[in-house]
Structure formats: C-alpha cells, structure tokens
Design an enzyme around this catalytic site. Structure first.
Site, PDB file in Angstrom:
ATOM      1  N   GLY A 107     -30.583  35.780  12.656  1.00  0.00           N
ATOM      2  CA  GLY A 107     -30.872  34.782  11.671  1.00  0.00           C
ATOM      3  C   GLY A 107     -29.482  34.873  11.004  1.00  0.00           C
ATOM      4  O   GLY A 107     -29.693  34.321   9.803  1.00  0.00           O
ATOM      5  N   CYS A 108     -28.414  35.248  11.492  1.00  0.00           N
ATOM      6  CA  CYS A 108     -27.168  35.304  10.724  1.00  0.00           C
ATOM      7  C   CYS A 108     -26.325  34.267  10.791  1.00  0.00           C
ATOM      8  O   CYS A 108     -25.178  33.784  10.123  1.00  0.00           O
ATOM      9  CB  CYS A 108     -26.324  36.247  10.919  1.00  0.00           C
ATOM     10  SG  CYS A 108     -25.913  36.477  12.492  1.00  0.00           S
ATOM     11  N   GLY A 109     -26.700  33.102  11.515  1.00  0.00           N
ATOM     12  CA  GLY A 109     -25.799  32.199  12.011  1.00  0.00           C
ATOM     13  C   GLY A 109     -25.233  32.031  13.373  1.00  0.00           C
ATOM     14  O   GLY A 109     -24.745  31.008  14.074  1.00  0.00           O
TER      15      GLY A 109
END
Length: 263
Positions: A107-109
């Site tokens: 979910g960090c990119g």
C-alpha cells in the site's frame, strides 16, 4: 455508501477550550479484485474508485491496456469497498500466476512487488511534452488550491491534476494518499480521453520515484509539485525525459531535470 468526509465536533484550544465544527477526510479499505482474486488492499478516499482501480492497474503494470477490461464494478461491504475487475483470460491468467509468488502488497505506492528489479523497473521515456514559462508555472500552481474542494473542508488530502497552458485545469483528483490521487488521475484521464502529453502534472506532495514512474505511464513530460523531489526521483526523471519542477510556490520554484522545457 461511504462518504468522502465526516462531520466532527472537536474541542479547540484558543486560550480556552471551545467546541468547534470540522470536516474530517474519510478513508476506507479499498480492495482491487481481479477475476475474483485480490491484488492489493489500500486505504483510500472513497471517491472516483473506478478511475482509481484503472489507474492503479495501469501504473503498477498489472494491466497493459484498458482494452483488457471486460467489466468492472464497485461493491460496498461493511468493512470496506471492492473494485472488481473482470479481465480477458490471458491477462487474468498472468496475474493469477504472479499473485501466487507475491509476498504481499504494502500500500506504499510500489504495491505487490516481489523483487528489487521490479521496484527499479525500466521506464519508457515520454515524448516531447510542452514548454512553460515562469508565469505559466505560477498560474498552474495557483489554480490548484481553489480546485481542491475536499481539502478545503478537511485540510487532510493530496491532489493530482492535469493543467493545460491554454485551457487551465482539465482534471483534478483528491485522496488521503498521494499515490492514490495520481492513480485516480490516470484513470480519469483515460476514461475522459484527455491528452496528458499536452499538459503538466501538478502534485501537492513530494516527488518520489513511484510518482515519476506513474507520471511516465500517464505520459506527461512535466511534473510540478509544491514539495521537493528525492534524489532518486530526479535521476529516474532524467532518463525518462521528464522535467521535474519542485518547491513551486507563489514566490519561486526550482527545476531539477530537463530544464530546457522552462523557457
């Protein structure tokens, strides 16, 4: 149906304790589901989720083209939201094989990657793009704030926008996550038939490597942000033929790569 913002009554301290009214940005767990298999789960603002799903699949290279999408729908659950995609068989089979070897999305990119090679993946250089003068850079960034409706209420979300030198803002997307806002913009641009190669990409966040990677998928050659880039982002932007303009405020800005586009 999940709301994009929620009303709260916090206690505000200003020499004395007072009750005040405030709108807070909402966030929900959003799952990207392909042919029944979850590819990633991220916390996101529950708006523009069809565009978010399309942009995410494209920028994370889980999808080669929107032509591979047979159907999509957004389904609310008690604990979150699913953005469901049905893809052509060949692409669905590829993702199923990839999912079996995936350590887990962050979910960090840089979601769902399983190797350093994927994190540092090659970027196809973008085209010639547009040239801007200093006044246009100022005008572009000045147009961003007034168009951020959700941020005006909550002061807690990022924005990504496309700005055309003659037409102004063509599209803007907001989200609690800066990567999510850009993914939403990618999906919006594709669905609306916009030409990102004729525009500058505006960001309210810092410019990190994954933002440059997503900008390259979008196809814009100029990225302008209110904050500074990372060193690696500038290095990647140089190779991708992307002009990076950072620390763009009302009193100045700094050009970090391909300065020939700022005339």
């Amino acid at each position: 149906m999940f709301a994009t913002h929620l009303a709260f009554t916090p206690v505000k301290w200003d020499n004395a304790a007072l009750h005040s009214n405030r709108e807070l940005a909402a966030e929900a767990a959003v799952a990207i589901v392909v042919n029944g298999t979850t590819q990633a789960v991220m916390m996101a603002t529950p708006a523009d989720l069809e565009a978010f799903g399309i942009g995410f699949l494209l920028t994370e290279r889980l999808l080669a083209s929107v032509d591979e999408i047979l159907r999509l729908e957004v389904v609310d659950h008690e604990l979150g939201i699913e953005v469901r995609f049905w893809l052509v068989e060949a692409r669905a089979r590829f993702l199923a094989d990839r999912r079996r070897t995936m350590a887990g999305p962050t979910g960090c990119g840089l979601c769902g990657i399983e190797s350093l090679e994927q994190a540092m993946r090659d970027i196809k250089p973008v085209g010639a793009g547009i040239s801007l003068n200093a006044e246009q850079v100022y005008a572009a960034m000045a147009s961003l704030g007034p168009a951020q409706d959700l941020n005006a209420m909550t002061h807690a979300v990022h924005a990504a926008a496309l700005w055309h030198p003659e037409q102004g803002l063509l599209a803007i997307c907001e989200d609690v996550g800066r990567h999510n806002a850009l993914d939403k913009l990618v999906g919006t641009a594709i669905r609306n038939g916009l030409r990102p190669d004729h525009c500058a990409l505006l960001l309210t966040s810092r410019i990190s490597i994954e933002m440059i990677q997503k900008a390259a998928v979008l196809g814009t050659a100029t990225v302008i942000a209110v904050s500074a880039p990372t060193g690696l982002a500038v290095k990647i932007a140089e190779g991708a033929n992307i002009t990076v303009i950072g620390v763009a405020r009302h009193d100045g800005f700094e050009v970090f790569s391909h300065a020939e586009r700022v005339v």
